[in-house]
Enzyme design. Structure first.
Site: not given
Lengths: 569, 173
Positions: A53, A115-116, A165, A482
């Site tokens: 993502e 869940f999630q 959802k 760096m």
């Protein structure tokens, strides 16, 4: 006709003219993906499947930064959403217009540790321009309209819409109507520039003897490069750009004194420090630009043009503030200069240019070369020459980013795409994907290092799937360069964890993904490799340049120092 | 004026009455390291709007940034530093005090009268007193009854309004 939430979502995207959406599917967004797939089949919207993502969001950023359109992305709930946070924060810091859709668990499960489930609206609140949780399908279309409006107007930024959802399933239906216009009493991005501010600024310009124009990303976002050029050239003032502002003014023009700030040119920083007038345009006096603010430009009066009033007098107190969009403000300043028909003291200006010339004589970007090892600076210089200065250059974060900024001379805006504010390693490759998708046929490079590239290396898969012929220029020094440089200067060379052990064979890795990999360790082979990659318009090249291991980025302003206290090679 | 002194400011904020609006303001203050002395929020005569009164301290530069940053929040309709103008402030307090004898009871009653406080509950020599006023009046009352056994104090935080006809209102569309 009544439509489901998922269908409304797609219709809204079409109404906004979205042709590309970046994303990654998951449970909470399955209804949305079902409709997206149909839209793709109909040729309306193309979905680009990233491999993580974070990659999807950076790709959307690259798309937005190289076009005048917002980037659009969709991810699922929970880990999909949290993986997107780095990209969202990156877009927030660099004012990139994004609309990000996140799936959420069904409404009745919100707050149940489902869940999630994650409170992504809460998590992202400090790093978005605004965000929404849609709790009724009837609000969906208007919310999407608002999101695009907010993301793209005023000072742009990312807007997130969290969609449960069950707002998208077959039971949630409502009449679809996409609002044509919006009236938000709490958000009015239109700013009216005050005439008195313009007059005051012109007064200050006419009175100046040692002026400098300092411009940032705001000029590019405003699409005001031509106006900036006219303004700068009519005055014959020196001009410097920030890291985010490179390309806004042609780097090969004689009035350009280079980038300013921590790794800016000696002449740019000295000109700032000894100026008596700074005209700051679409820049925000970031700490990497100002150095120690106690020592910042002691003799300078400051004019600051910015669309965001909160950027003005935040770090540095200014003498004249002009709130407004850069482009119309520059035109107004030009008109007022015409009206006054006067010029600043030309003798003083000529003397100022003479003084600047003495700083330029230091040749601060010179570097030592030898026949045995490849210098990263040399690679960037050659790449600029061979690509005729016309490649899009997407950069990761670190030494290679500074070398790209120093040695690739950008003559056009929107060509230099990097993570400036957040400094996100892993930005480069996915951003290059977004740029290449938005600009098919253009040369697109990802300048990276052996550390940064591994942070989003999985996107090589995306590049293969969509045949993106990106030129990856890896400046491989075996170090987190760096970090190592700072450890060398300020931590007694204690190279704690900055040595990249167990580096993969990048050639084989590129090949495993179906691309071309080339390892270059001889300076004599640099040009040939770059030419080969640039000539091949079909395939992705991973050019792994083995460069001088302990090379440092010069010049440098050490922490706590003023702009006139640069460390030169 | 010395811009480095930390002055107390009372900031009125009119914002969309939406879920999360309060946390946007609170989050802004914590993220940017601004101080919140008190904060009250409730709906207004227009139920779609909330009004917040926030008391903070800072020098002129910080207050300027606070006002700009608040204005930047998308849900914020209007922001006003009312301490810059002629205004009225009030805070309300409940204070619960227990008396050990009848003499104490009488003097708590007397003290309440002096401060125009109201005794709203008495049970087993425990008084619950309601008092409103500006902050210094409430502080003075607390100090006046500090010899007795203070069981509990609840303060509402400050609310404020400007004097005269000017008002913090959403403009008509």
């Amino acid at each position: 006709m009544e439509l489901t939430g998922a269908k409304i979502f797609v219709e809204c995207l079409k109404a906004e003219g979205v042709d590309t959406i970046f994303g990654y599917p998951g449970g909470a967004v399955l209804y949305l993906y079902d409709e997206l797939e149909k839209a793709e089949r109909d040729g309306d919207i193309r979905h680009i499947l990233a491999r993580h993502e974070q990659g999807a969001i950076h790709a959307a950023e690259g798309y937005a930064k190289s076009t005048d359109k917002p980037g659009v992305a969709i991810v699922t709930s929970g880990p999909g959403a949290t993986n997107a946070v780095t990209g969202i924060a990156d877009a927030y810091m660099d004012s990139v217009p994004l609309v990000v859709f996140t799936g959420q668990v069904p409404r009745h499960l919100i707050g149940n540790d489902a869940f999630q489930e994650v409170d992504i609206v809460g998590i992202t609140r400090p790093c978005v321009k605004h965000n929404f949780l849609v709790m009724d399908v009837k609000d969906l279309a208007e919310t999407i309209k608002k999101a695009f409006h907010i993301a793209t107007t005023g000072r742009p930024g990312p807007v997130l819409i969290d969609i449960p959802k069950d707002i998208t399933d077959d039971n949630a239906k409502c009449e679809f109507h996409y609002p044509e216009s919006l009236d938000m009493r709490s958000y009015n991005p239109k700013v009216q520039t005050k005439e008195s501010d313009i007059k005051q600024a012109v007064e200050m310009i006419l009175a100046s003897e040692r002026p400098i124009i300092y411009t940032g990303g705001g000029v590019i976002m405003s699409g005001a490069s031509n106006e900036l050029k006219d303004f700068t050239q009519r005055l014959n003032f020196p001009i410097t750009n920030t890291l985010m502002g490179l390309g806004a003014y042609p780097a090969t023009d004689k009035q350009f004194v280079g980038m300013l700030g921590m790794h800016g040119t000696y002449e740019a920083n000295m000109s700032m420090h000894y100026s008596d007038l700074i005209i700051a345009i679409g820049a925000r006096f970031d700490d990497r630009v100002t150095g120690n603010i106690e020592k910042f430009c002691p003799d300078a009066k400051i004019i600051h043009v910015d669309i965001d009033p909160a950027s003005i007098s935040k770090n540095i107190k200014v003498d004249c503030s002009i709130v407004g969009d850069v482009k119309p403000v520059l035109l107004e300043l030009g008109k007022e200069l015409d009206r006054r028909g006067a010029k600043p003291d030309q003798q003083a200006l000529a003397n100022w240019w003479k003084r600047i010339a003495t700083w330029q004589e230091k040749n601060c970007l010179a570097y030592n070369t030898n026949e045995k090892t490849i210098k990263a600076q040399y690679v960037m210089q050659k790449f600029w020459e061979i690509s005729a200065g016309d490649s899009y250059v997407c950069s990761d974060v670190g030494q290679h980013q500074m070398w790209a900024a120093q040695y690739y001379k950008f003559d056009k805006p929107n060509r230099w795409i990097n993570s400036g504010g957040l400094g996100t390693m892993g930005f480069g490759l996915p951003a290059a994907m977004g740029v290449q998708l938005a600009n098919p046929g253009a040369d697109v490079a990802c300048v990276t290092g052996d550390g940064s590239i591994q942070m989003c290396i999985q996107e090589l898969g995306t590049c293969k799937q969509y045949d993106l012929p990106i030129n990856i220029i890896s400046l491989n020094n075996g170090f987190l360069g760096m970090v190592r440089q700072w450890q060398e200067f300020f931590y007694q060379k204690n190279y704690a964890m900055s040595y990249n052990e167990a580096l993969p064979d990048f050639v084989k890795l590129a090949e495993a993904y179906g691309h071309v990999g080339v390892r270059i360790d001889n300076p004599a082979d640099v040009e040939g490799a770059l030419k080969e990659a640039l000539d091949d318009k079909k395939r992705l090249y991973f050019l792994d340049f083995i460069t001088e291991a302990e090379e440092n980025v010069y010049p440098m302003i050490p922490a706590g120092a003023g702009l006139n206290e640069m460390k030169l090679l | 004026m010395n811009s480095t002194t930390n002055k107390r400011h009372v900031i009125s904020i009119l914002m969309e009455n939406e879920a999360g609006a309060l946390s946007r303001v609170a989050g802004l203050f914590s993220a940017r390291g601004y101080n919140i002395e008190s904060l009250t929020v409730a709906p207004t005569e227009d139920a779609s709007l909330s009004r917040m009164t926030l008391v903070t301290r800072g020098n002129d530069d910080i207050i300027e940034q606070i006002l700009k940053q608040l204005n930047k929040l998308i849900d914020v309709v209007k922001v006003h530093d009312i301490s810059e103008f002629d205004h009225i402030e009030r805070e309300m307090m409940f204070i619960k005090i227990s008396a050990s004898n009848n003499e104490d009871c009488a003097s708590i009653k007397r003290m309440s009268d002096i401060f125009k406080a109201r005794i709203i509950d008495v049970k087993n020599k425990t008084f619950t007193i309601e008092i409103s006023g500006d902050r210094s009046k409430l502080d003075a009352f607390v100090s006046a009854v500090s010899d007795y056994n203070i069981i509990e104090i609840v303060r509402s935080g400050c609310i404020g309004i400007s004097r005269g006809s000017c008002a913090l209102k959403a403009e008509e569309a």
